[in-house]
Design a protein around this motif. Sequence first.
Motif, PDB file in Angstrom:
ATOM      1  N   SER A 195       0.712  -1.192  -0.056  1.00 58.52           N
ATOM      2  CA  SER A 195       0.097   0.005  -0.156  1.00 58.52           C
ATOM      3  C   SER A 195       0.998   1.216  -0.003  1.00 58.52           C
ATOM      4  O   SER A 195       2.198   1.213   0.465  1.00 58.52           O
ATOM      5  N   ARG A 196       0.088   2.399  -0.368  1.00 58.02           N
ATOM      6  CA  ARG A 196       0.923   3.544  -0.627  1.00 58.02           C
ATOM      7  C   ARG A 196       0.114   4.727  -0.459  1.00 58.02           C
ATOM      8  O   ARG A 196      -0.971   4.758  -1.288  1.00 58.02           O
ATOM      9  N   ASN A 197       0.125   5.681   0.522  1.00 56.90           N
ATOM     10  CA  ASN A 197      -0.805   6.602   1.060  1.00 56.90           C
ATOM     11  C   ASN A 197      -2.091   6.109   1.063  1.00 56.90           C
ATOM     12  O   ASN A 197      -3.279   6.434   0.521  1.00 56.90           O
ATOM     13  N   GLY A 198      -2.303   5.112   1.630  1.00 54.41           N
ATOM     14  CA  GLY A 198      -3.550   4.490   2.022  1.00 54.41           C
ATOM     15  C   GLY A 198      -4.298   3.491   0.739  1.00 54.41           C
ATOM     16  O   GLY A 198      -5.374   3.118   0.885  1.00 54.41           O
ATOM     17  N   GLU A 199      -3.732   3.587  -0.307  1.00 51.67           N
ATOM     18  CA  GLU A 199      -4.086   2.882  -1.484  1.00 51.67           C
ATOM     19  C   GLU A 199      -3.334   1.602  -1.579  1.00 51.67           C
ATOM     20  O   GLU A 199      -2.110   1.488  -1.494  1.00 51.67           O
ATOM     21  N   PHE A 200      -4.319   0.389  -2.093  1.00 49.48           N
ATOM     22  CA  PHE A 200      -3.607  -0.917  -1.986  1.00 49.48           C
ATOM     23  C   PHE A 200      -3.237  -1.245  -3.386  1.00 49.48           C
ATOM     24  O   PHE A 200      -3.981  -0.753  -4.440  1.00 49.48           O
ATOM     25  N   PHE A 201      -2.236  -1.963  -3.715  1.00 48.16           N
ATOM     26  CA  PHE A 201      -1.758  -2.288  -4.859  1.00 48.16           C
ATOM     27  C   PHE A 201      -1.394  -4.130  -5.059  1.00 48.16           C
ATOM     28  O   PHE A 201      -1.157  -4.361  -3.886  1.00 48.16           O
ATOM     29  N   VAL A 202      -1.661  -4.454  -6.150  1.00 45.18           N
ATOM     30  CA  VAL A 202      -1.263  -5.875  -6.409  1.00 45.18           C
ATOM     31  C   VAL A 202      -0.734  -5.930  -7.446  1.00 45.18           C
ATOM     32  O   VAL A 202      -0.878  -5.256  -8.662  1.00 45.18           O
TER      33      VAL A 202
ATOM     34  N   VAL B 293       6.054   2.876   1.104  1.00 40.70           N
ATOM     35  CA  VAL B 293       5.663   1.766   0.884  1.00 40.70           C
ATOM     36  C   VAL B 293       5.221   1.027   2.136  1.00 40.70           C
ATOM     37  O   VAL B 293       6.206   0.886   3.132  1.00 40.70           O
ATOM     38  N   ALA B 294       4.040   0.435   2.373  1.00 39.24           N
ATOM     39  CA  ALA B 294       3.657  -0.225   3.561  1.00 39.24           C
ATOM     40  C   ALA B 294       2.867  -1.445   3.271  1.00 39.24           C
ATOM     41  O   ALA B 294       2.740  -1.802   2.071  1.00 39.24           O
ATOM     42  N   ASP B 295       2.731  -2.188   4.271  1.00 39.10           N
ATOM     43  CA  ASP B 295       1.694  -3.453   4.061  1.00 39.10           C
ATOM     44  C   ASP B 295       2.398  -4.460   3.188  1.00 39.10           C
ATOM     45  O   ASP B 295       1.659  -5.223   2.339  1.00 39.10           O
ATOM     46  N   LEU B 296       3.635  -4.350   2.970  1.00 39.95           N
ATOM     47  CA  LEU B 296       4.420  -5.143   1.976  1.00 39.95           C
ATOM     48  C   LEU B 296       4.166  -6.969   2.279  1.00 39.95           C
ATOM     49  O   LEU B 296       4.302  -7.336   3.230  1.00 39.95           O
ATOM     50  N   GLU B 297       3.800  -7.539   1.081  1.00 39.82           N
ATOM     51  CA  GLU B 297       3.426  -9.084   1.343  1.00 39.82           C
ATOM     52  C   GLU B 297       4.064  -9.623   0.010  1.00 39.82           C
ATOM     53  O   GLU B 297       3.548  -9.068  -1.320  1.00 39.82           O
ATOM     54  N   VAL B 298       4.887 -10.391   0.001  1.00 37.77           N
ATOM     55  CA  VAL B 298       5.212 -11.359  -1.226  1.00 37.77           C
ATOM     56  C   VAL B 298       4.824 -12.745  -1.012  1.00 37.77           C
ATOM     57  O   VAL B 298       5.298 -13.463   0.020  1.00 37.77           O
TER      58      VAL B 298
END
Lengths: 307, 289
Positions: free
Chosen positions: A242-249, A270-275
């Motif tokens: 996520s970046r600035n409260g927006e989630f990405f995949v 960059v936050a909430d990183l998941e691989v």
Amino acid sequence: MVSDDPVIEVHDLRMRYGSVEVLDGVSFHASRGEVLTVLGPNGAGKSTTIEILEGFRIRSAGDVRVLGTDPARGDEAWRARLGVVMQSWRDHGRWRVRQLLQHLAAYYVPYSTPGSPRPMDVDELLALVGLAEHADKKVGSLSGGQRRRLDVAIGIVGRPEVLFLDEPTTGFDPQARRDFHDVVHRLADLEGTTILLTTHDLAEAEKLADRILILAGGRIVADGSAAELSRQVEGRTEVRWSRNGEFFVHATDAATAFVRELFAQYGEEVADLEVRRATLEDSYMALVQRFESGERDATAQGLEVVR
Amino acid sequence: MRSPTADPVVVAARLGVRRGFIEMAQSLTNRADQVWIVTVNAAFVAVLWFQRDSDLSGTGFSLALATVPGLIGMNVAMGGWMATAQTLAVEREDGTLLRAKSTPNGMVGYLVARVVLAILGTLLGLVIFVVAGLFLVPGVADVPLRGWLMLLAVFLLGMAATMPWGAIVGALVKSSGAGFGLSFLPMVVLVAISGIFYPITGMPDWVQPIALVFPVYWLGAGMRDAILPESAAAAELGGEFHTWETFAVLGLWGVVGLALAPRILLAMARKESGSAVESRKQAALQAWS
């Protein structure tokens, strides 16, 4: 312990029932001490394949060798080197557990050799599969899981060089499942037994198998280790952040490079990183779905994994 | 390397004999089997009790004296034919046969055990009827040694004449239910028309030739021949015992059955597989629900 002597050789195996093609050119092989798992949806031909190898079903075409012998012509000396774990229903309900195992074990005595003394010691075997305390019970009074343990014991009492198991852990509780996995590893590693099993449990396949075959529509659509299947079949790793409260995949073949790039560009944003690497289940589902949605030829060619 | 005594087929045959005895012991200690054995045999012994004062077609012998050999003969057909057919049908369905097939020489052991168990089970009935006869029926105690020897001969030949056909029925039927129906119903009909409980001379003329084709009549006739005194022959067809015809008909059934059964059993065994047992299991479970 995996060596190169081919214990199971299957080349262009075909099976037809009337006009229905159940197996459509299946080829694979297994070496001594190797554990092979066959996965596939119902009706894919798993049981048919295993029954042809056991010598219980006559194939329509193709070459099959088990321990160097065509199963369609296998004699009793050949059969003595095989183990078959079948799903029992209510046979031998009046026999006591040890009594039945001892009786069936005795048929293997004439086939004992210095290299592989047959049969196995019945009491040791009962302890191995966790039935020691039930040895004097009647078979008909065992629970479903206990009965399956007995099925496994009967399958290996002759110290087989090849062991066939058709959905062996159906009805097992987690403890029984773990015990069973220990037995399989022990047989493969210590005794050099070649093991072919079918299952619906992907986690089990991943845990047990040196190699996984995926059978769909009568063909092998994938053949490799669990890791290889995950990497190559649906070989993309998912990166979520996520970046600035927006989630990405983002799906990628090169997750490490992608993440490095991500940090270089956005740093602390960059936050909430998941691989998340594709699991065997993901690969399996993708494969079978693609196959069933009609991309038969593309699937068969594009996704074949040969190690 | 192998010693001659360890011939795998001989080992398996010996295991089959042991298996037959183990299964007989299991049957004798099983509550359901005990109830069945006691009920059925009590019913037949009751027949003897009620018949003891009736006269056999004016021969001066008790009707019960003619029923004892009839029961012994019928018991052979039940044990040789009916029980074999039903056991085979049940054990194909429940996977016993498939287990035998996946064991080296397991089928040899299995078939030997079937023969041993059928003989033991039938012998049990034979002993019960003979002992009941000795106590209840005057005349049974007077049977000479020659008579008992002939009884034994008819018993063994009767087993050979009926067991292969039981195996054939058991191998061909699709379910254990069909195995029961197809062996039980013909058995009832054949017993009814074969002069087991009532002399065949009292049957309608058109029934007699039908009964004469099948072993049940000849088993009864052979046993009467063995046990009854010569003068009781007046109640038989033509007023005499037909010893040679008895051996000839039973022998013929035995020879033809033994020639056919192995082939049919082999074909049946070849078809056994995990999925065959599984589909029969599903069919049986569905039939129950």
